[in-house]
Design a protein around this motif. Sequence first.
Motif, PDB file in Angstrom:
ATOM      1  N   GLN A 199      25.316  -6.880  28.370  1.00 28.32           N
ATOM      2  CA  GLN A 199      26.674  -7.445  28.420  1.00 28.32           C
ATOM      3  C   GLN A 199      26.636  -8.960  28.252  1.00 28.32           C
ATOM      4  OE1 GLN A 199      29.442  -5.657  28.396  1.00 28.32           O
ATOM      5  NE2 GLN A 199      30.573  -7.563  28.183  1.00 28.32           N
ATOM      6  N   ARG A 200      25.663  -9.617  28.875  1.00 25.25           N
ATOM      7  CA  ARG A 200      25.543 -11.076  28.731  1.00 25.25           C
ATOM      8  C   ARG A 200      25.206 -11.461  27.289  1.00 25.25           C
ATOM      9  NH1 ARG A 200      22.536 -11.021  33.694  1.00 25.25           N
ATOM     10  NH2 ARG A 200      20.657 -11.462  32.487  1.00 25.25           N
ATOM     11  N   VAL A 201      24.301 -10.710  26.673  1.00 23.33           N
ATOM     12  CA  VAL A 201      23.927 -11.004  25.278  1.00 23.33           C
ATOM     13  C   VAL A 201      25.115 -10.776  24.349  1.00 23.33           C
ATOM     14  CG1 VAL A 201      22.488 -10.231  23.348  1.00 23.33           C
ATOM     15  CG2 VAL A 201      21.472 -10.606  25.584  1.00 23.33           C
ATOM     16  N   ARG A 202      25.846  -9.678  24.546  1.00 24.61           N
ATOM     17  CA  ARG A 202      27.019  -9.392  23.718  1.00 24.61           C
ATOM     18  C   ARG A 202      28.057 -10.501  23.849  1.00 24.61           C
ATOM     19  NH1 ARG A 202      32.065  -7.739  24.120  1.00 24.61           N
ATOM     20  NH2 ARG A 202      32.958  -6.369  22.568  1.00 24.61           N
ATOM     21  N   ASP A 203      28.327 -10.925  25.078  1.00 27.29           N
ATOM     22  CA  ASP A 203      29.304 -11.982  25.300  1.00 27.29           C
ATOM     23  C   ASP A 203      28.859 -13.301  24.651  1.00 27.29           C
ATOM     24  OD1 ASP A 203      30.836 -10.185  26.701  1.00 27.29           O
ATOM     25  OD2 ASP A 203      30.202 -10.903  28.679  1.00 27.29           O
ATOM     26  N   ALA A 204      27.566 -13.599  24.730  1.00 27.73           N
ATOM     27  CA  ALA A 204      27.050 -14.828  24.120  1.00 27.73           C
ATOM     28  C   ALA A 204      27.162 -14.786  22.605  1.00 27.73           C
ATOM     29  CB  ALA A 204      25.596 -15.051  24.545  1.00 27.73           C
ATOM     30  N   ILE A 205      26.856 -13.650  21.994  1.00 31.71           N
ATOM     31  CA  ILE A 205      26.952 -13.513  20.530  1.00 31.71           C
ATOM     32  C   ILE A 205      28.405 -13.611  20.087  1.00 31.71           C
ATOM     33  CG2 ILE A 205      26.633 -11.887  18.622  1.00 31.71           C
ATOM     34  CD1 ILE A 205      24.031 -13.196  19.516  1.00 31.71           C
ATOM     35  N   VAL A 206      29.303 -12.964  20.805  1.00 33.64           N
ATOM     36  CA  VAL A 206      30.731 -13.025  20.464  1.00 33.64           C
ATOM     37  C   VAL A 206      31.235 -14.463  20.533  1.00 33.64           C
ATOM     38  CG1 VAL A 206      33.021 -12.409  21.346  1.00 33.64           C
ATOM     39  CG2 VAL A 206      31.299 -10.643  21.038  1.00 33.64           C
ATOM     40  N   ALA A 207      30.829 -15.191  21.550  1.00 35.52           N
ATOM     41  CA  ALA A 207      31.272 -16.585  21.692  1.00 35.52           C
ATOM     42  C   ALA A 207      30.639 -17.491  20.641  1.00 35.52           C
ATOM     43  CB  ALA A 207      30.941 -17.091  23.086  1.00 35.52           C
ATOM     44  N   GLU A 208      29.358 -17.306  20.375  1.00 35.67           N
ATOM     45  CA  GLU A 208      28.653 -18.198  19.448  1.00 35.67           C
ATOM     46  C   GLU A 208      29.110 -18.033  18.009  1.00 35.67           C
ATOM     47  OE1 GLU A 208      24.107 -19.140  17.978  1.00 35.67           O
ATOM     48  OE2 GLU A 208      24.430 -18.134  19.880  1.00 35.67           O
ATOM     49  N   TYR A 209      29.359 -16.804  17.584  1.00 30.62           N
ATOM     50  CA  TYR A 209      29.724 -16.559  16.191  1.00 30.62           C
ATOM     51  C   TYR A 209      31.226 -16.405  15.983  1.00 30.62           C
ATOM     52  CZ  TYR A 209      24.849 -16.140  14.974  1.00 30.62           C
ATOM     53  OH  TYR A 209      23.530 -16.406  14.744  1.00 30.62           O
ATOM     54  N   GLY A 210      32.007 -16.536  17.039  1.00 28.74           N
ATOM     55  CA  GLY A 210      33.459 -16.468  16.904  1.00 28.74           C
ATOM     56  C   GLY A 210      33.975 -15.088  16.550  1.00 28.74           C
ATOM     57  N   LEU A 211      33.295 -14.065  17.020  1.00 24.59           N
ATOM     58  CA  LEU A 211      33.738 -12.694  16.758  1.00 24.59           C
ATOM     59  C   LEU A 211      34.933 -12.353  17.644  1.00 24.59           C
ATOM     60  CD1 LEU A 211      30.233 -10.983  16.773  1.00 24.59           C
ATOM     61  CD2 LEU A 211      31.602 -11.492  14.770  1.00 24.59           C
ATOM     62  N   ASP A 212      35.773 -11.458  17.161  1.00 25.29           N
ATOM     63  CA  ASP A 212      36.891 -10.975  17.949  1.00 25.29           C
ATOM     64  C   ASP A 212      36.352  -9.960  18.962  1.00 25.29           C
ATOM     65  OD1 ASP A 212      39.290 -10.116  18.969  1.00 25.29           O
ATOM     66  OD2 ASP A 212      39.934  -9.072  17.146  1.00 25.29           O
ATOM     67  N   PRO A 213      36.432 -10.239  20.270  1.00 21.52           N
ATOM     68  CA  PRO A 213      35.840  -9.333  21.268  1.00 21.52           C
ATOM     69  C   PRO A 213      36.422  -7.922  21.219  1.00 21.52           C
ATOM     70  CG  PRO A 213      36.573 -11.375  22.301  1.00 21.52           C
ATOM     71  CD  PRO A 213      37.045 -11.403  20.878  1.00 21.52           C
ATOM     72  N   ASP A 214      37.692  -7.798  20.820  1.00 25.12           N
ATOM     73  CA  ASP A 214      38.309  -6.471  20.756  1.00 25.12           C
ATOM     74  C   ASP A 214      37.859  -5.693  19.523  1.00 25.12           C
ATOM     75  OD1 ASP A 214      39.698  -7.106  23.073  1.00 25.12           O
ATOM     76  OD2 ASP A 214      41.390  -7.941  21.953  1.00 25.12           O
ATOM     77  N   ALA A 215      37.363  -6.392  18.508  1.00 23.94           N
ATOM     78  CA  ALA A 215      36.958  -5.736  17.264  1.00 23.94           C
ATOM     79  C   ALA A 215      35.459  -5.459  17.207  1.00 23.94           C
ATOM     80  CB  ALA A 215      37.366  -6.599  16.070  1.00 23.94           C
TER      81      ALA A 215
END
Length: 151
Positions: A71-87
């Motif tokens: 979960q921490r890695v996923r959250d970090a990747i989403v924040a770093e690359y600007g991914l939409d967390p819902d998508a």
Amino acid sequence: MRRARASTDDEGSAALEFILVGLVLLVPIVYLIVAVGTIQGQSLGVETGARQLARTLADSPDAATADARAQRVRDAIVAEYGLDPDAVSVSIECGGAAPECPAAGALLSVTMRASVPLPLVPAVLGLDQLARVPVEASSVQRVSRYGGVAP
């Protein structure tokens, strides 16, 4: 004689034609470059996310630690690359006979999916939801035979 010369005089129209044709060709090319850059950036994020999640899960000593780290890695990747967390969706498969993942010696497969919205598409009539490009990446990692502890 003077009248015939005046009707074929094109003085000044070359600049206007250049500007008009330049805009008609330049605007779509710039949009294409921006759209492809956005898709490529998100694609790199999904690829990095799948690889880092697989490595993180493979190095975890037990399932509870693996879930928290993932979960921490996923959250970090989403924040770093600007991914939409819902998508963003992540699927994890653990090969082998063990019911719990990560199991010693198991083959761990992580697939990360996201959908990238095209730039400048308005949210009118749901066009922003239709103008999305799906990206997906998978990574496979073998869990250490010592139970996820790095050798």
